[in-house]
Design a protein around this motif. Structure first.
Motif, PDB file in Angstrom:
ATOM      1  N   ALA A  39      -2.307  -1.184   2.430  1.00 47.37           N
ATOM      2  CA  ALA A  39      -3.095  -1.142   3.675  1.00 47.37           C
ATOM      3  C   ALA A  39      -4.259  -2.128   3.594  1.00 47.37           C
ATOM      4  O   ALA A  39      -4.546  -2.852   4.553  1.00 47.37           O
ATOM      5  CB  ALA A  39      -3.611   0.273   3.919  1.00 47.37           C
ATOM      6  N   TYR A  40      -4.924  -2.189   2.448  1.00 51.98           N
ATOM      7  CA  TYR A  40      -6.084  -3.079   2.344  1.00 51.98           C
ATOM      8  C   TYR A  40      -5.672  -4.541   2.179  1.00 51.98           C
ATOM      9  O   TYR A  40      -6.373  -5.429   2.647  1.00 51.98           O
ATOM     10  CB  TYR A  40      -7.030  -2.609   1.223  1.00 51.98           C
ATOM     11  N   LEU A  41      -4.530  -4.791   1.513  1.00 52.09           N
ATOM     12  CA  LEU A  41      -4.038  -6.177   1.465  1.00 52.09           C
ATOM     13  C   LEU A  41      -3.805  -6.668   2.897  1.00 52.09           C
ATOM     14  O   LEU A  41      -4.113  -7.804   3.256  1.00 52.09           O
ATOM     15  CB  LEU A  41      -2.742  -6.264   0.654  1.00 52.09           C
ATOM     16  N   GLN A  42      -3.271  -5.767   3.728  1.00 55.80           N
ATOM     17  CA  GLN A  42      -2.994  -6.125   5.120  1.00 55.80           C
ATOM     18  C   GLN A  42      -4.295  -6.261   5.915  1.00 55.80           C
ATOM     19  O   GLN A  42      -4.437  -7.145   6.753  1.00 55.80           O
ATOM     20  CB  GLN A  42      -2.048  -5.081   5.727  1.00 55.80           C
ATOM     21  N   ILE A  60     -13.602  -9.292  -4.713  1.00 56.60           N
ATOM     22  CA  ILE A  60     -12.470  -8.351  -4.781  1.00 56.60           C
ATOM     23  C   ILE A  60     -11.790  -8.515  -6.145  1.00 56.60           C
ATOM     24  O   ILE A  60     -11.472  -9.636  -6.545  1.00 56.60           O
ATOM     25  CB  ILE A  60     -11.442  -8.641  -3.658  1.00 56.60           C
ATOM     26  N   VAL A  61     -11.574  -7.394  -6.812  1.00 54.15           N
ATOM     27  CA  VAL A  61     -10.983  -7.427  -8.157  1.00 54.15           C
ATOM     28  C   VAL A  61      -9.459  -7.313  -8.040  1.00 54.15           C
ATOM     29  O   VAL A  61      -8.949  -6.323  -7.511  1.00 54.15           O
ATOM     30  CB  VAL A  61     -11.528  -6.245  -9.002  1.00 54.15           C
ATOM     31  N   ARG A  62      -8.752  -8.344  -8.485  1.00 54.63           N
ATOM     32  CA  ARG A  62      -7.288  -8.333  -8.370  1.00 54.63           C
ATOM     33  C   ARG A  62      -6.621  -8.478  -9.738  1.00 54.63           C
ATOM     34  O   ARG A  62      -6.513  -9.582 -10.263  1.00 54.63           O
ATOM     35  CB  ARG A  62      -6.817  -9.517  -7.513  1.00 54.63           C
ATOM     36  N   GLY A  63      -6.158  -7.357 -10.260  1.00 50.46           N
ATOM     37  CA  GLY A  63      -5.399  -7.409 -11.514  1.00 50.46           C
ATOM     38  C   GLY A  63      -3.998  -7.950 -11.232  1.00 50.46           C
ATOM     39  O   GLY A  63      -3.626  -8.155 -10.073  1.00 50.46           O
ATOM     40  N   PRO A  64      -3.205  -8.146 -12.284  1.00 49.17           N
ATOM     41  CA  PRO A  64      -1.874  -8.732 -12.100  1.00 49.17           C
ATOM     42  C   PRO A  64      -0.908  -7.867 -11.279  1.00 49.17           C
ATOM     43  O   PRO A  64       0.107  -8.361 -10.792  1.00 49.17           O
ATOM     44  CB  PRO A  64      -1.359  -8.902 -13.532  1.00 49.17           C
ATOM     45  N   ASN A  65      -1.231  -6.593 -11.116  1.00 47.68           N
ATOM     46  CA  ASN A  65      -0.333  -5.724 -10.335  1.00 47.68           C
ATOM     47  C   ASN A  65      -0.570  -5.860  -8.825  1.00 47.68           C
ATOM     48  O   ASN A  65       0.175  -5.308  -8.029  1.00 47.68           O
ATOM     49  CB  ASN A  65      -0.532  -4.259 -10.764  1.00 47.68           C
ATOM     50  N   ILE A  66      -1.626  -6.581  -8.444  1.00 43.35           N
ATOM     51  CA  ILE A  66      -1.908  -6.755  -7.014  1.00 43.35           C
ATOM     52  C   ILE A  66      -1.221  -8.054  -6.580  1.00 43.35           C
ATOM     53  O   ILE A  66      -1.707  -9.153  -6.841  1.00 43.35           O
ATOM     54  CB  ILE A  66      -3.438  -6.858  -6.758  1.00 43.35           C
ATOM     55  N   VAL A  67      -0.076  -7.882  -5.954  1.00 45.28           N
ATOM     56  CA  VAL A  67       0.745  -9.047  -5.600  1.00 45.28           C
ATOM     57  C   VAL A  67       0.570  -9.369  -4.109  1.00 45.28           C
ATOM     58  O   VAL A  67       0.614  -8.474  -3.259  1.00 45.28           O
ATOM     59  CB  VAL A  67       2.235  -8.779  -5.940  1.00 45.28           C
ATOM     60  N   ALA A  68       0.371 -10.652  -3.822  1.00 47.59           N
ATOM     61  CA  ALA A  68       0.086 -11.072  -2.444  1.00 47.59           C
ATOM     62  C   ALA A  68       1.220 -10.694  -1.493  1.00 47.59           C
ATOM     63  O   ALA A  68       2.377 -10.551  -1.897  1.00 47.59           O
ATOM     64  CB  ALA A  68      -0.136 -12.578  -2.418  1.00 47.59           C
ATOM     65  N   LEU A  69       0.870 -10.560  -0.216  1.00 45.95           N
ATOM     66  CA  LEU A  69       1.866 -10.207   0.804  1.00 45.95           C
ATOM     67  C   LEU A  69       2.840 -11.354   1.000  1.00 45.95           C
ATOM     68  O   LEU A  69       2.477 -12.515   0.848  1.00 45.95           O
ATOM     69  CB  LEU A  69       1.166  -9.950   2.140  1.00 45.95           C
ATOM     70  N   GLU A  70       4.042 -11.002   1.414  1.00 45.59           N
ATOM     71  CA  GLU A  70       5.016 -12.060   1.675  1.00 45.59           C
ATOM     72  C   GLU A  70       5.144 -12.266   3.193  1.00 45.59           C
ATOM     73  O   GLU A  70       4.858 -11.351   3.972  1.00 45.59           O
ATOM     74  CB  GLU A  70       6.348 -11.692   1.015  1.00 45.59           C
ATOM     75  N   ASP A  71       5.547 -13.466   3.583  1.00 47.73           N
ATOM     76  CA  ASP A  71       5.751 -13.740   5.011  1.00 47.73           C
ATOM     77  C   ASP A  71       7.187 -13.399   5.371  1.00 47.73           C
ATOM     78  O   ASP A  71       8.118 -13.768   4.661  1.00 47.73           O
ATOM     79  CB  ASP A  71       5.523 -15.233   5.293  1.00 47.73           C
ATOM     80  N   PHE A  72       7.364 -12.724   6.491  1.00 55.98           N
ATOM     81  CA  PHE A  72       8.710 -12.393   6.931  1.00 55.98           C
ATOM     82  C   PHE A  72       9.130 -13.284   8.094  1.00 55.98           C
ATOM     83  O   PHE A  72       8.323 -13.592   8.973  1.00 55.98           O
ATOM     84  CB  PHE A  72       8.803 -10.922   7.336  1.00 55.98           C
ATOM     85  N   ALA A  73      10.422 -13.650   8.097  1.00 55.49           N
ATOM     86  CA  ALA A  73      10.950 -14.522   9.149  1.00 55.49           C
ATOM     87  C   ALA A  73      11.111 -13.735  10.450  1.00 55.49           C
ATOM     88  O   ALA A  73      11.336 -12.522  10.421  1.00 55.49           O
ATOM     89  CB  ALA A  73      12.309 -15.067   8.715  1.00 55.49           C
ATOM     90  N   PRO A  74      11.023 -14.404  11.586  1.00 58.98           N
ATOM     91  CA  PRO A  74      11.269 -13.739  12.866  1.00 58.98           C
ATOM     92  C   PRO A  74      12.710 -13.229  12.953  1.00 58.98           C
ATOM     93  O   PRO A  74      13.579 -13.630  12.163  1.00 58.98           O
ATOM     94  CB  PRO A  74      11.024 -14.831  13.906  1.00 58.98           C
TER      95      PRO A  74
END
Ligand code: MIC
Ligand code: SF4
Length: 639
Positions: free
Chosen positions: A42-45, A449-463
């Motif tokens: 939720a917070y990544l978003q 913002i503290v980002r350890g290795p388990n916090i993986v960036a969001l991916e982009d989804f195709a239309p």
């Protein structure tokens, strides 16, 4: 014409739409809550939305689901959540402070306010007259960004209570009775509003138990009026000024009515493996029990544990039985300590756990192989406890405590008088200093913002493509839960902030080959029965399948929150026009979906290899269809 309490709160928060059942409405949201397992996403978003501070009256971030910290993953998540809270103006509740719903009821929930939470049991706050709903993390992120929350205007069911609970019957039995009556899908599209003289006989925590498990009906939410009992609660919680009297008009009209005579209820249990498989406890006489778990957001209040302590006093847990007790919050724990009740837990041989969700979500406390477990929780889905062949029964704290001493359900005639009705102490201690409040906006600017290795960036989804050429990757039956789709438990739940990693566990307990098959096929469609996606709000049950290439779910019917999550992540929720067609479509069948032809409320024909044409409809709004076409809500908002 008079209004129900639900209608009044909706009217006061209506941003768009009309209060006609079935119509799409948008509500302004006063409060939000998240928990760690859904919160990271939720917070990544929220971060991706580029808003500098939450726009709600109050947002709280709780850490309660995964507090075991086996390895670096959970503590990394907790650090991330804490830093986000500090930066964006969110109250932070550290691990071990308590379960989000119990803490929210004690410290923040307010009569007449709207609340959405990234947890399906958010309706617990209906116990104080808050209109509180479970939602996907992305929907909560949107609300934190100041956007309204869209729902289908529900029907309002008047649950008219008369009489008073007697003997061993408790508030848990009220909701179990209702579950037996209307089933796990009977509440879809409905709010359960409690009225009648029986309401005054129930305390706020009693009411919270009932609202909490209203989630198992599939309901939009449940709500009690705000009355004298509500005032006493808010007063004890040192929030008397937050009280407002609220209730339905005397001549309010409802879409449906259910009568419950509290005096006629008896102790009940939900039997394996569904919360609506309800039987009277007397029919279970003779059942030997391996494990008893007391706690969870349903039954972990002071009054619940007071009763448990009374039953356990000067007794010993049976040799064949393991007893776990997890108080719902440190406030509950502190009250128990001050009332000198913890001693009876210790002397009885109970295992006292941290104030957290724990065994409820399979994070510790799994039963032995084939074990019989009696739990005061709200869900007994197969395998959810962490032991696939365990038999989990859902019962009240009174029955659970009694069974722990007896080692099972034996000699009901000798149970005697129950130690009910407990009262709250006159002076309730405070744990308010344990919440970490965010700094003023100016001081929050520089927070990193503290980002350890388990916090993986969001991916982009195709239309969404105009035509989906795919196949039925999995065919499942009725009442498939999000625990089937995206299991929890300590190993998997630690991957909630890492979508590629957690996707390897999609449908793990149904068909472990699913992720590998999806990777090979590239895309896939799920064929579901009735009430597909019931249970939790976890958006990973949509997000992870989307990551694997699922583009559509074709089902007989869909659960509310999961359907919303499918839309949020660009997966088409399609409904079989003729439910009998379900039988005609085998797993593996190739199919073509003319996605470009879909119009809200209209039907299209799928071409299914070997089955010819199959007509499917949808209940999408214009906006929802646009979101799916964009490839999901984040894409839609960015555009
Ligand atoms: C649950 O009870 O199933 C959970 C775990 O609290 C979920 C949220 C989650 O999966 O993180 C819920 O109820 O929404
Ligand atoms: Fe936690 Fe269980 Fe309540 Fe979900 S149902 S919030 S896992 S205690």
């Amino acid at each position: 014409m008079g209004l129900s309490l639900t209608h009044k709160i909706i009217r006061d928060h209506l941003v768009s739409g009309e209060m006609t059942p079935g119509a799409e409405i948008e509500l302004s949201i006063d409060q939000t809550l998240t928990q760690d397992a859904t919160g990271t996403m939720a917070y990544l978003q929220f971060e991706a939305m580029g808003v500098d501070r939450v726009r709600t009256e109050l947002s709280v971030s709780y850490v309660d689901h995964n507090t075991l910290q086996v390895g670096f993953r959970n503590p990394d998540d907790h650090r991330y959540l804490q830093s986000v809270a500090k930066k964006y103006g969110i109250v932070f509740s550290p691990a071990g402070t308590g379960i989000c719903h119990q803490l929210h009821l004690e410290h923040f929930a307010r009569p007449g306010r709207t609340l959405i939470g990234s947890d399906s049991h958010t309706p617990t706050a209906g116990g104080v007259g808050s209109l509180a709903m479970g939602a996907g993390g992305l929907s909560v992120a949107m609300a934190m960004a100041g956007k309204p929350y869209a729902i289908t205007m529900p029907k309002v069911v008047n649950v008219h209570l008369t009489g008073e609970l007697r003997g061993w019957a408790t508030p848990k039995d009220v909701i179990l009775h209702l579950l037996g009556l209307v089933t796990v899908k009977g509440g879809v599209g409905r709010v359960f509003e409690y009225t009648g003289p029986g309401v005054a006989t129930l305390s706020v925590t009693d009411r919270a138990t009932i609202c909490n498990m209203g989630a198992e009906l599939g309901a939009t939410t449940s709500i009690f009026p705000s009355d004298e009992r509500t005032f006493s609660w808010l007063d004890l919680m040192r929030r008397p000024k937050e009280f407002v009297e609220l209730g339905a008009d005397a001549d309010a009209t409802y879409d449906e009515t259910i009568e419950i005579d509290l005096s006629a209820l008896e102790p009940l249990a939900a039997c394996p493996h569904m919360p609506d498989k309800v039987k009277p406890i007397r029919e279970l006489e003779g059942l030997t029990v391996d494990q008893v778990c007391i706690g969870s957001c349903t039954n972990s209040s002071y009054t619940d544990l007071w009763s448990v302590a009374r039953i356990l006093d000067k007794e010993l847990v049976a040799e064949n039985t393991d007893l776990f007790i997890a108080p719902g919050s440190k406030l509950v724990l502190k009250m128990l300590a001050e009332a000198d009740l913890i001693g009876s837990f210790i002397d009885a041989g109970a295992r006292i756990l941290e104030c957290a969700c724990g065994p409820c979500i399979g994070v510790g406390g799994s039963p032995n192989s084939g074990g019989i477990s009696l739990r005061t929780f709200n869900r007994n889905f197969e395998g959810r406890s962490g032991t696939q062949d365990a038999q989990v029964y859902l019962v009240s704290p009174l029955v659970a405590a009694r069974a722990a001493i007896d080692g099972g359900i034996f000699d009901l005639s000798e149970w005697g008088d129950p130690p009910y009705k407990p009262d709250m102490p006159n002076n309730v201690p405070s744990i308010a200093h344990l919440f970490i409040y965010p700094p003023e906006p100016d001081d929050a600017q520089g927070v990193r913002i503290v980002r350890g290795p388990n916090i993986v960036a969001l991916e982009d989804f195709a239309p969404l493509p105009a035509t989906i050429e795919s196949s039925v990757a999995l065919k499942v039956g009725d009442n498939i839960t999000t625990d089937h789709i995206m299991p929890a438990g300590s190993t998997i739940i630690a991957l909630r902030s890492n979508v590629p990693a957690i996707s390897e566990y999609v449908f793990n307990r149904v068909d472990a080959t699913f992720p590998a098959r999806m990777r090979e096929a590239g895309t896939g469609v799920i064929l579901g029965g009735e009430n597909y996606g019931q249970g939790s709000s976890r958006e990973h049950a949509a997000l992870a399948p989307r990551h694997l290439g699922v583009r559509a779910v074709v089902a007989k019917s869909l659960a509310r929150i999961h359907r919303a999550n499918l839309v949020n992540f660009g997966i088409l929720p399609l409904l079989l026009a003729d439910k009998d067609d379900y039988e005609r479509i085998p797993q593996g069948a190739r199919l073509t979906i003319p996605a470009g032809e879909i119009v809200p409320g209209g039907e299209i024909a799928l071409t299914v290899e070997g089955a010819g044409e199959v007509r499917v409809g949808n209940d999408l709004t214009d906006k929802e269809l646009a979101i799916i076409k964009a490839g999901g809500l984040l894409n839609y908002v960015r555009a």
